[in-house]
Write a protein that holds these residues in place. Sequence first.
Motif, short mmCIF file in Angstrom:
data_model
loop_
_atom_site.label_atom_id
_atom_site.label_comp_id
_atom_site.label_asym_id
_atom_site.label_seq_id
_atom_site.Cartn_x
_atom_site.Cartn_y
_atom_site.Cartn_z
N ALA A 37 0.83 -1.20 0.00
CA ALA A 37 0.00 0.00 0.00
C ALA A 37 0.86 1.26 0.00
CB ALA A 37 -0.93 -0.01 1.21
N ASP A 38 1.96 1.23 0.72
CA ASP A 38 2.89 2.35 0.73
C ASP A 38 3.55 2.51 -0.64
OD1 ASP A 38 4.54 4.38 2.18
OD2 ASP A 38 6.16 2.99 1.75
N GLN A 39 3.95 1.42 -1.24
CA GLN A 39 4.64 1.47 -2.53
C GLN A 39 3.78 2.01 -3.65
OE1 GLN A 39 5.93 -2.60 -2.91
NE2 GLN A 39 7.75 -2.30 -1.64
N VAL A 40 2.46 1.72 -3.60
CA VAL A 40 1.57 2.16 -4.68
C VAL A 40 0.93 3.52 -4.38
CG1 VAL A 40 1.11 -0.18 -5.45
CG2 VAL A 40 -0.45 0.89 -3.79
N GLY A 41 1.36 4.18 -3.32
CA GLY A 41 0.96 5.56 -3.10
C GLY A 41 -0.30 5.80 -2.29
N LEU A 42 -0.76 4.80 -1.55
CA LEU A 42 -1.93 5.02 -0.70
C LEU A 42 -1.53 5.85 0.52
CD1 LEU A 42 -3.67 1.55 -1.02
CD2 LEU A 42 -4.41 3.72 -2.01
N ASP A 43 -2.53 6.51 1.12
CA ASP A 43 -2.25 7.49 2.16
C ASP A 43 -2.26 6.94 3.57
OD1 ASP A 43 -2.21 10.02 0.50
OD2 ASP A 43 -4.20 9.28 -0.02
N VAL A 44 -3.04 5.89 3.82
CA VAL A 44 -3.22 5.44 5.21
C VAL A 44 -3.58 3.96 5.22
CG1 VAL A 44 -5.63 6.19 5.21
CG2 VAL A 44 -4.45 5.91 7.39
N TYR A 45 -3.16 3.28 6.27
CA TYR A 45 -3.54 1.88 6.49
C TYR A 45 -3.94 1.73 7.95
CZ TYR A 45 -3.70 -3.06 5.30
OH TYR A 45 -4.13 -4.34 5.03
N GLY A 46 -5.15 1.22 8.19
CA GLY A 46 -5.65 1.07 9.55
C GLY A 46 -5.85 -0.38 9.92
N VAL A 47 -5.46 -0.75 11.13
CA VAL A 47 -5.60 -2.12 11.64
C VAL A 47 -6.52 -2.10 12.86
CG1 VAL A 47 -4.40 -4.12 12.62
CG2 VAL A 47 -3.32 -2.77 10.80
N GLY A 48 -7.59 -2.90 12.81
CA GLY A 48 -8.58 -2.90 13.87
C GLY A 48 -8.26 -3.90 14.98
N GLU A 49 -8.67 -3.56 16.19
CA GLU A 49 -8.44 -4.40 17.37
C GLU A 49 -9.64 -5.29 17.64
OE1 GLU A 49 -8.31 -3.85 22.25
OE2 GLU A 49 -7.94 -2.11 20.96
N HIS A 50 -9.39 -6.59 17.77
CA HIS A 50 -10.42 -7.54 18.16
C HIS A 50 -9.80 -8.61 19.07
CE1 HIS A 50 -12.27 -5.77 14.57
NE2 HIS A 50 -13.43 -6.10 15.13
N HIS A 51 -10.64 -9.27 19.83
CA HIS A 51 -10.18 -10.28 20.78
C HIS A 51 -10.99 -11.56 20.61
CE1 HIS A 51 -7.66 -7.31 22.94
NE2 HIS A 51 -8.60 -6.47 22.54
N ARG A 52 -11.02 -12.05 19.38
CA ARG A 52 -11.80 -13.24 19.03
C ARG A 52 -10.91 -14.19 18.24
NH1 ARG A 52 -17.65 -12.07 17.83
NH2 ARG A 52 -17.36 -13.47 16.05
N GLU A 53 -11.31 -15.45 18.21
CA GLU A 53 -10.53 -16.47 17.50
C GLU A 53 -10.41 -16.18 16.02
OE1 GLU A 53 -10.50 -21.36 16.90
OE2 GLU A 53 -12.24 -20.35 17.80
N ASP A 54 -11.43 -15.55 15.42
CA ASP A 54 -11.43 -15.33 13.98
C ASP A 54 -10.83 -14.00 13.56
OD1 ASP A 54 -13.57 -14.23 15.31
OD2 ASP A 54 -15.06 -14.64 13.76
N TYR A 55 -10.11 -13.35 14.47
CA TYR A 55 -9.38 -12.12 14.16
C TYR A 55 -7.99 -12.22 14.80
CZ TYR A 55 -13.98 -10.15 13.04
OH TYR A 55 -15.22 -9.93 12.51
N ALA A 56 -6.96 -11.79 14.07
CA ALA A 56 -5.59 -12.01 14.54
C ALA A 56 -4.97 -10.80 15.22
CB ALA A 56 -4.70 -12.44 13.37
N ALA A 57 -5.57 -9.61 15.07
CA ALA A 57 -4.90 -8.39 15.55
C ALA A 57 -5.51 -7.90 16.85
CB ALA A 57 -4.97 -7.30 14.49
#
Length: 351
Positions: A37-57
């Motif tokens: 995303a940085d290389q192709v010129g996008l402005d922002v990347y957001g990572v969401g917080e979760h506390h469940r088995e089906d989410y890793a972050a």
Amino acid sequence: MEIGISTFVETSPDMKTGEVISHAQRLREVVEEIVLADQVGLDVYGVGEHHREDYAASAPALVLAAAATRTKRIRLSSAVTVLSSDDPVRVFQQFATVDGLSDGRAEVMAGRGSFIESFPLFGYDLQDYDELFEEKLELLLQLRQSEKVTWKGKHRAPIHNLGVYPRPVQDPLPVWIGSGGNTPSVIRAGMLGLPLVLAIIGGQPVQFAPLVQLYKQAASRAGHDAAALPIASHSHGFIAEDDQTAADKFFPSTQDRMNAIGRERGWPPYTRGTFDAARTLQGALYVGSPQTVADKIIYLRKQVGITRFMLHMPLGTMPHADVMRGIELLGTEVAPRVREEIARWEAEGGE
């Protein structure tokens, strides 16, 4: 007009194979996605917080830190940080660290969270849902204003003239308010003069225009320059070379995720008809060819007033190669078209 991506780092079963990739693999994939995303010129990347088995972050700041030294320009944000069940001191320290590693590209998107698993996990009572957020937001904002802090609240031990480190490169560290369209949260963001992010994942996005106006009115009444405050949206979507390919690739995982959440919340079944209706110009799904998605983002800017658009991609589990191609198309084809049209429109007096 800023263009970017948000992710919840899902690890749901693959719709074709039934395979569930490990949290570790998906986390590594997301770092690669941020780098691209940085290389192709996008402005922002957001990572969401979760506390469940089906989410890793569960720890977005760590994911963003992993990408910070491998990227050069893209802004790195949570999407969201569930501030109600976290310690504002640690949130500030973590994102100040990301800010240092990235040389001033970190942001906090603070929200109350649409999932509640973090509350019992960290020992908080859901009856204090609103009060927790208000109190902890107050402390977070105080932390970014002063190196040494004196503070007292109800849900956390007091702080008596203590320093909080490291200090961020940006002064102040950007804090956005994430909202699903709740009127009090929109008014609160405006009164505090904080940038606003609206989760627009259903219905017609133009219905959010009155909330944007309400936000600006609250900001103006509180003495802030409403015209200078950025307003972002977060919406589901996917990009491929043509509309049909994009729809056919995005629908299976979208249906799976929407039905999984729907069973928990009492929603009706999610159908292909529902999906296709949301892909129209007025709908909330940004799925299609680069031109189709660009047209929808331009429409959103002109009708609602959004100044940053974050495409949530993927929704559920999709092949990593497809996601990477979608990111490439967003950066190299969609974003330039949107920026060019918005620049032209503004030059002609658009607001």
